[in-house]
Structures are given as structure tokens and as C-alpha cells.
Write a protein that holds these residues in place. Structure first.
Motif, PDB file in Angstrom:
ATOM      1  N   LEU A 121       0.846  -1.188   0.000  1.00 23.67           N
ATOM      2  CA  LEU A 121       0.000   0.000   0.000  1.00 23.67           C
ATOM      3  C   LEU A 121       0.880   1.236   0.000  1.00 23.67           C
ATOM      4  CD1 LEU A 121      -2.009  -2.232   1.112  1.00 23.67           C
ATOM      5  CD2 LEU A 121      -3.227  -0.320   2.193  1.00 23.67           C
ATOM      6  N   ALA A 122       0.785   2.007  -1.063  1.00 19.22           N
ATOM      7  CA  ALA A 122       1.593   3.217  -1.183  1.00 19.22           C
ATOM      8  C   ALA A 122       1.166   4.252  -0.146  1.00 19.22           C
ATOM      9  CB  ALA A 122       1.461   3.788  -2.590  1.00 19.22           C
ATOM     10  N   LYS A 123       2.018   5.243   0.047  1.00 15.33           N
ATOM     11  CA  LYS A 123       1.662   6.344   0.928  1.00 15.33           C
ATOM     12  C   LYS A 123       0.370   6.983   0.427  1.00 15.33           C
ATOM     13  CE  LYS A 123       3.459  10.647   2.889  1.00 15.33           C
ATOM     14  NZ  LYS A 123       4.582  11.630   2.907  1.00 15.33           N
ATOM     15  N   ASP A 124      -0.537   7.306   1.358  1.00 17.89           N
ATOM     16  CA  ASP A 124      -1.841   7.905   1.072  1.00 17.89           C
ATOM     17  C   ASP A 124      -2.811   6.933   0.405  1.00 17.89           C
ATOM     18  OD1 ASP A 124      -1.036  10.401   2.122  1.00 17.89           O
ATOM     19  OD2 ASP A 124      -0.137  10.964   0.208  1.00 17.89           O
ATOM     20  N   ALA A 125      -2.476   5.651   0.381  1.00 18.38           N
ATOM     21  CA  ALA A 125      -3.433   4.645  -0.076  1.00 18.38           C
ATOM     22  C   ALA A 125      -4.321   4.230   1.090  1.00 18.38           C
ATOM     23  CB  ALA A 125      -2.708   3.437  -0.639  1.00 18.38           C
ATOM     24  N   GLU A 126      -5.610   4.137   0.824  1.00 23.21           N
ATOM     25  CA  GLU A 126      -6.568   3.645   1.812  1.00 23.21           C
ATOM     26  C   GLU A 126      -7.315   2.459   1.204  1.00 23.21           C
ATOM     27  OE1 GLU A 126      -9.262   6.662   3.059  1.00 23.21           O
ATOM     28  OE2 GLU A 126      -7.696   7.980   3.863  1.00 23.21           O
ATOM     29  N   LEU A 127      -7.324   1.347   1.931  1.00 24.28           N
ATOM     30  CA  LEU A 127      -8.065   0.171   1.489  1.00 24.28           C
ATOM     31  C   LEU A 127      -9.165  -0.094   2.506  1.00 24.28           C
ATOM     32  CD1 LEU A 127      -8.316  -2.037  -0.618  1.00 24.28           C
ATOM     33  CD2 LEU A 127      -6.720  -3.427   0.713  1.00 24.28           C
ATOM     34  N   HIS A 128     -10.397   0.128   2.085  1.00 23.71           N
ATOM     35  CA  HIS A 128     -11.571  -0.001   2.943  1.00 23.71           C
ATOM     36  C   HIS A 128     -12.257  -1.335   2.657  1.00 23.71           C
ATOM     37  CE1 HIS A 128     -11.831   4.329   4.296  1.00 23.71           C
ATOM     38  NE2 HIS A 128     -10.990   4.433   3.270  1.00 23.71           N
ATOM     39  N   PHE A 129     -12.636  -2.039   3.722  1.00 24.47           N
ATOM     40  CA  PHE A 129     -13.237  -3.349   3.538  1.00 24.47           C
ATOM     41  C   PHE A 129     -14.756  -3.291   3.690  1.00 24.47           C
ATOM     42  CE2 PHE A 129      -8.877  -4.483   3.981  1.00 24.47           C
ATOM     43  CZ  PHE A 129      -8.740  -5.582   3.125  1.00 24.47           C
ATOM     44  N   SER A 130     -15.404  -4.100   2.883  1.00 23.00           N
ATOM     45  CA  SER A 130     -16.857  -4.165   2.806  1.00 23.00           C
ATOM     46  C   SER A 130     -17.462  -4.693   4.098  1.00 23.00           C
ATOM     47  CB  SER A 130     -17.249  -5.070   1.634  1.00 23.00           C
ATOM     48  OG  SER A 130     -18.610  -5.448   1.703  1.00 23.00           O
ATOM     49  N   GLY A 131     -18.708  -4.330   4.348  1.00 25.91           N
ATOM     50  CA  GLY A 131     -19.451  -4.864   5.475  1.00 25.91           C
ATOM     51  C   GLY A 131     -20.484  -5.887   5.064  1.00 25.91           C
ATOM     52  N   GLN A 132     -20.442  -6.340   3.788  1.00 27.17           N
ATOM     53  CA  GLN A 132     -21.426  -7.281   3.280  1.00 27.17           C
ATOM     54  C   GLN A 132     -20.904  -8.713   3.352  1.00 27.17           C
ATOM     55  OE1 GLN A 132     -24.525  -6.058   2.503  1.00 27.17           O
ATOM     56  NE2 GLN A 132     -23.549  -4.158   3.259  1.00 27.17           N
ATOM     57  N   LEU A 133     -21.733  -9.616   3.836  1.00 27.53           N
ATOM     58  CA  LEU A 133     -21.315 -10.997   4.029  1.00 27.53           C
ATOM     59  C   LEU A 133     -20.861 -11.664   2.741  1.00 27.53           C
ATOM     60  CD1 LEU A 133     -24.040 -12.179   6.561  1.00 27.53           C
ATOM     61  CD2 LEU A 133     -21.599 -12.026   6.997  1.00 27.53           C
ATOM     62  N   GLU A 134     -21.539 -11.380   1.621  1.00 28.61           N
ATOM     63  CA  GLU A 134     -21.181 -12.037   0.364  1.00 28.61           C
ATOM     64  C   GLU A 134     -19.762 -11.726  -0.082  1.00 28.61           C
ATOM     65  OE1 GLU A 134     -23.902  -8.471  -0.795  1.00 28.61           O
ATOM     66  OE2 GLU A 134     -23.784  -9.982   0.802  1.00 28.61           O
ATOM     67  N   ASP A 135     -19.191 -10.658   0.463  1.00 34.61           N
ATOM     68  CA  ASP A 135     -17.823 -10.297   0.092  1.00 34.61           C
ATOM     69  C   ASP A 135     -16.771 -11.057   0.890  1.00 34.61           C
ATOM     70  OD1 ASP A 135     -18.687  -8.441  -1.844  1.00 34.61           O
ATOM     71  OD2 ASP A 135     -19.001  -6.911  -0.300  1.00 34.61           O
ATOM     72  N   TYR A 136     -17.225 -11.971   1.790  1.00 36.58           N
ATOM     73  CA  TYR A 136     -16.306 -12.797   2.579  1.00 36.58           C
ATOM     74  C   TYR A 136     -16.613 -14.285   2.416  1.00 36.58           C
ATOM     75  CZ  TYR A 136     -15.150  -8.335   4.674  1.00 36.58           C
ATOM     76  OH  TYR A 136     -14.752  -7.028   4.868  1.00 36.58           O
ATOM     77  N   ARG A 137     -17.516 -14.633   1.521  1.00 34.42           N
ATOM     78  CA  ARG A 137     -17.844 -16.032   1.272  1.00 34.42           C
ATOM     79  C   ARG A 137     -17.071 -16.533   0.061  1.00 34.42           C
ATOM     80  NH1 ARG A 137     -24.159 -14.634   1.801  1.00 34.42           N
ATOM     81  NH2 ARG A 137     -24.449 -14.907   4.038  1.00 34.42           N
ATOM     82  N   PRO A 138     -16.889 -17.857  -0.040  1.00 31.14           N
ATOM     83  CA  PRO A 138     -17.332 -18.905   0.871  1.00 31.14           C
ATOM     84  C   PRO A 138     -16.496 -18.942   2.143  1.00 31.14           C
ATOM     85  CG  PRO A 138     -15.963 -19.843  -0.836  1.00 31.14           C
ATOM     86  CD  PRO A 138     -16.146 -18.397  -1.191  1.00 31.14           C
ATOM     87  N   ALA A 139     -17.004 -19.676   3.141  1.00 28.82           N
ATOM     88  CA  ALA A 139     -16.278 -19.819   4.401  1.00 28.82           C
ATOM     89  C   ALA A 139     -14.915 -20.448   4.157  1.00 28.82           C
ATOM     90  CB  ALA A 139     -17.085 -20.681   5.372  1.00 28.82           C
ATOM     91  N   VAL A 140     -13.934 -20.029   4.952  1.00 31.37           N
ATOM     92  CA  VAL A 140     -12.589 -20.582   4.874  1.00 31.37           C
ATOM     93  C   VAL A 140     -12.200 -21.145   6.232  1.00 31.37           C
ATOM     94  CG1 VAL A 140     -11.845 -19.056   3.002  1.00 31.37           C
ATOM     95  CG2 VAL A 140     -11.559 -18.331   5.395  1.00 31.37           C
ATOM     96  N   PHE A 141     -11.186 -21.983   6.219  1.00 32.70           N
ATOM     97  CA  PHE A 141     -10.679 -22.551   7.466  1.00 32.70           C
ATOM     98  C   PHE A 141     -10.011 -21.452   8.286  1.00 32.70           C
ATOM     99  CE2 PHE A 141      -6.948 -24.199   9.760  1.00 32.70           C
ATOM    100  CZ  PHE A 141      -7.588 -25.028  10.658  1.00 32.70           C
TER     101      PHE A 141
END
Length: 531
Positions: A121-141
Motif C-alpha cells: 500500500l503506497a503512501k496515502d493509499a486507503e483500502l476499505h473493507f466491505s461490510g457485506q457478508l457475500e464479500d467474505y464467502r465462501p467460508a474458509v478454514f
């Protein structure tokens, strides 16, 4: 005071009044908060010295290949999970290199790092993560609070990868408000929530039809080797922040973590991993700051993976429940931990040990040296019983239980060259009657201001040498505690006298050698204490 048969030996130096009033060690040898933490990180990794063998740590190198997500079509503010993941996969398939998150405001769901890839991540880069469940599926170990499950994993995840890195001067933001946070598990403890009799691949929690999920960690490489994390800032996590699980060879340096106000917002949790270096990091957390864990209860014993060979140095803990914590997940055992040259500034507890009767394992060969602590709570705290809310009747001290595979133990703990600027209590030990804290050696400790003084329940082989404590309290309390020595200890307390209460049939052999005052008020002139 309760009449007991314990032998309490007061071997006092008749010349104690002529003892030097100098500090037990040079206080100016300790680093200050301006000399530690992320802002002080040097360009190189200095050699690691520890009381046990450690590997040589080097900053990894990667091939020259670089792919920018912007060049691959990512747009600011638009979900770019597929683009980021495709770039990671491509770089790994081509033998390795860098995936660049350039300056800007980017959005993603769960990302899986792959071998030989540096996500930068470069300086002044922002990576925002989603709050929606479908963006973290399928389940992982993954592992949630020491129990293996299939669930959301982590915002940045990796499984069985080698030579992975997450670097840069950018900032990661945890999941935004939404179902990920709304459908979290109940407040029950994990082992009561998860059916550990099921095979792990059947313990699935991914939030379909309103079912509960386990909150995703922020960064969690799992079963990986040669992990490198440097320079980033983490904000607004949903759960624990940086959590290597089952990893071998981990370097975490120069990171800044902010999660104040977030329940269970731990800073860095080392989970059943080995050969770990944490340095020059700044943690400001809603729960514990630097934490060592090794699995919980029956499931943790089944896995049987320790956390071992960990060095934490030149770090700054700010807000947090504990500056450096062992437990409370201890099933696989936590051993060979060395914490040195750190500063805890406005932290809750300083050096914290937690376990519970049903957690198993424990901790041993734990070393703490050259720490400066300014605390709101206890300086040195052992909590081995927990609360009935979480472990039921097992939180009650009595009756003692039969020792079994779920009985944890803390032993062989060495604490040296510590300055406590302020604390609520100097020492507070709550051991387990059938598994007392064993072999604590504390040497060269200065406590400038402590409201309460000392309590030890269910402990043995405690040594406090060359210490000086200023306290608003005069009381030393012992319950079923034996083989205790205060040697060259100076207590600045109200009235100039220390007072002791000694209870329990196991209490025995409590000695004061060359101390000021020479012995607790009311002790007989002979070597036997009589009320």
C-alpha cells in the motif's frame, strides 16, 4: 489475622537502615516512548538476542514484477476484490513480485495472499473493507478464539502459503457497518457455541438466512511460512487485528494499530505460531495489545500447537486492557517468550497472564526485561480463574478440582529491570489451588506510585529481589502461598510499616531478607509468626 501453622522466617539485616537508597538499577537505561514504536523503526532488522535459540530474521526480497491495481481497471470507491485477487494470483503464478495499491481510496472484500507476493500500500493509499457478508464467502478454514471453524476468516487472509508480505505506508480500514457486524455470534464463549464434536469442515458459520457468523479478523495468515508485515496502519477492525495462526517465521514491524472502543479489538495476537519477531510497533486498542495464544480447551488440546520462540522488542503499547498478555487461550502451551525494551503508556494492566480451568496447557519460560510502564491498573497480574459468566462454577476457587488435561499451569516466569511510573496495584496473583503459579522471579523493579500493594493467592516459589515500591497501601496478603522471599526490598508505605495477612494451610516459608521495614508489623522477634 488468622492463626496458622506456617513457618514465616524473618531473616533481617540489623544494618538495613544503612542500605543505599539508590534505585535498584539505572532507570535512565530504559527507553522512552519517543525511542520505541512505529515512528522509531530503523531500515534494518538488528540481530535478535534471546534467552533461547531464535532464527536469524531478514527483510524478504521479491522479484521486480509489479502490478498496480489501477492499471488493471480498479476504480476508487468501487468494489475491487476481483481485480486485486486476480493481480495477486497472477504475480504468484509468475514467480512473485509486488501488487501495488496506489494512493487513493479503494474498496475490497476478503483478499487471499499467495506465495511470493508482496501486497504493498503506497503512501496515502486507503483500502476499505466491505461490510457485506457475500464479500467474505465462501467460508474458509480459520480459528476463532482458539477453536477451529469454517467462517469468514480475515479481511486479508492466506492459507498454506510461503514468503508473503503486506507492506507500505498506507492505511487499512476494517469492515464498514453492515451484516458482517450485525450477525456476529452470541456473547456466549466460543467452546459453548461451537460443537467441537463435529469435524472442522462441518463447523460452518457464514451467515446464510440470518445464522450467526464469527467476526473476521483483520490480517490472519494461517498455516503459512515466512510472513512479513511492515509499516501499515490499521483502523476500525471488527475483531482482532493481526493474527498469525499456525505460522512459522513471522516478522511484524513498524505497524500502527488503532481499535480503541472496539470490544475484542486486540492489537497483535500470536496464535499457535513459532519463530516470531515483533518490533517497533505502536498499538492503541480496545482490548489487549500484544497477546500470546495457543488454542482453547478440548479443541486446542486436540490441535496441540504451541506458541513458542517469540521476541517482542522496541514496541509502544498505549490504550489497551493489557500491555503484554499471555492467554487466556493456552491449550497448546505458550513458551519461550521474550519481551524487552518496550514502553506501556496509559495501558490498563502491564504484564498480564490469563487462563482458566477448562482451557488447558499454560505458559512457561516467559521473560520480561527493561520495560517502562505507566498504567491505569495492576502492574503484574495473574488471573487464572476467570469469571462465572464465562466458565461457570469452575471460576470458583474452591473446592480444588482433580488435575486433568484441561488444568493449565503458569510457571518459570522471569521479570527484570522494570520501572512502573504508576499503577493501581503492584502485584495481584489469583492462581488455581490445584495448579498454583510456580517459580516467579522478579528482580530490579521500581514502582513509583501504586495505590494497592501486594496479593498472592495459590502460588509457590516467588522471589522479589532488589525492589523498591512506593504505595498508598501497607498490606501484603498471602493465601495458600509458600516459599516466598523478599530480598533487598524497600517499601515506602503509610506509617513506615508493612502489614501482612496470611491464610490457608498451604502458606509456609515467607521470608524477608535485608528489607525496609525489616518485617511486617506485629511479627514476633523469633523466626516464628504468632498472632
Amino acid at each position: 489475622m488468622l492463626s496458622i501453622s506456617a513457618l514465616l522466617i524473618a531473616c533481617s539485616d540489623p544494618n538495613h537502615s544503612s542500605q543505599s537508597q539508590e534505585a535498584p538499577f539505572p532507570l535512565d537505561s530504559l527507553l522512552t516512548k519517543d525511542q520505541v514504536g512505529a515512528a522509531a523503526m530503523p531500515a534494518i532488522i538488528e540481530p535478535v538476542e534471546a534467552p533461547f535459540p531464535m532464527p536469524s530474521f531478514q527483510i524478504p526480497t521479491f522479484p521486480a514484477l509489479t502490478i498496480s491495481i489501477k492499471d488493471r481497471g480498479a476504480e476508487e470507491g468501487v468494489l475491487a476484490t476481483a481485480i486485486i485477487q486476480k493481480a495477486i494470483d497472477e504475480v504468484s503464478q509468475q514467480g512473485g513480485g509486488k501488487v501495488l495499491i496506489p494512493a487513493g481510496r479503494w474498496k475490497s472484500g476478503r483478499i487471499s495472499l499467495k506465495s511470493n507476493v508482496n501486497l504493498h500500500l503506497a503512501k496515502d493509499a486507503e483500502l476499505h473493507f466491505s461490510g457485506q457478508l457475500e464479500d467474505y464467502r465462501p467460508a474458509v478454514f480459520t480459528r476463532h478464539e482458539g477453536v477451529e471453524v469454517m467462517s469468514l476468516g480475515a479481511c486479508i487472509y492466506a492459507y498454506q502459503q510461503d514468503n508473503i508480505a503486506l507492506t507500505g505506508q498506507g492505511t487499512l480500514f476494517g469492515p464498514e457497518d453492515g451484516p458482517v457486524k450485525d450477525q456476529m455470534m452470541t456473547e456466549d464463549v466460543t467452546e459453548n457455541f461451537v460443537n467441537v464434536d463435529l469435524p472442522v469442515h462441518q463447523r460452518i458459520y457464514e451467515g446464510h438466512d440470518g445464522e450467526s457468523i464469527f467476526l473476521p479478523m483483520f490480517i490472519s495468515p494461517t498455516a503459512c511460512t515466512n510472513v512479513y508485515i511492515e509499516g501499515l496502519t490499521l483502523e476500525q477492525t471488527a475483531f482482532w487485528n493481526i493474527v498469525p495462526v499456525y505460522c512459522d517465521g513471522v516478522i511484524i514491524r513498524g505497524v500502527t494499530v488503532n481499535s480503541v472502543g472496539i470490544p475484542r479489538g486486540d492489537g497483535i495476537d500470536i496464535e499457535s505460531s513459532r519463530n516470531v519477531l515483533i518490533e517497533y510497533s505502536t498499538l492503541n486498542n480496545g482490548d489487549d495489545c500484544f497477546t500470546m495464544k495457543a488454542g482453547r480447551g478440548i479443541d486446542g488440546i486436540r490441535v496441540n500447537k504451541p506458541t513458542e520462540n517469540v521476541v517482542v522488542r522496541y514496541c509502544l503499547a498505549k490504550e489497551g486492557h493489557g500491555g503484554i498478555t499471555v492467554g487466556s487461550e493456552t491449550a497448546g502451551k505458550i513458551r519461550n517468550i521474550y519481551v524487552h525494551d518496550c514502553v506501556f503508556d496509559n495501558t490498563g494492566v502491564g504484564i498480564r497472564f490469563k487462563t482458566r480451568r477448562p482451557r488447558g496447557g499454560g505458559g512457561e519460560n516467559l521473560y520480561y526485561e527493561r520495560l517502562r510502564m505507566n498504567l491505569r491498573q495492576t502492574a503484574f497480574r495473574w488471573d487464572m480463574l476467570g469469571q462465572e459468566l464465562y466458565v461457570g462454577e469452575l471460576a470458583k476457587r474452591n473446592p480444588p478440582r482433580e488435575v486433568n488435561e484441561l488444568t493449565p499451569q503458569f510457571k518459570d516466569i522471569y521479570i527484570k529491570d522494570i520501572l512502573v511510573e504508576t499503577a493501581s496495584t503492584f502485584v495481584n496473583i489469583n492462581g488455581i489451588p490445584e495448579s498454583p503459579l510456580q517459580n516467579l522471579q522478579m528482580e530490579n523493579v521500581v514502582v513509583k506510585d501504586s495505590r494497592k500493594l501486594f496479593r498472592a493467592d495459590d502460588a509457590r516459589q516467588l522471589s522479589f529481589r532488589n525492589i523498591e515500591v512506593v504505595s498508598d497501601d501497607s498490606l501484603l496478603q498471602f493465601l495458600d502461598t509458600r516459599e516466598v522471599v523478599f530480598d533487598k526490598a524497600i517499601f515506602h508505605v503509610p506509617g513506615g510499616n508493612i502489614i501482612s495477612t496470611i491464610k490457608g494451610e498451604a502458606s509456609d516459608s515467607i521470608r524477608f531478607i535485608n528489607t525496609q521495614p525489616s518485617k511486617p508489623k506485629g511479627w514476633a522477634s523469633s523466626n516464628y509468626y504468632k498472632p
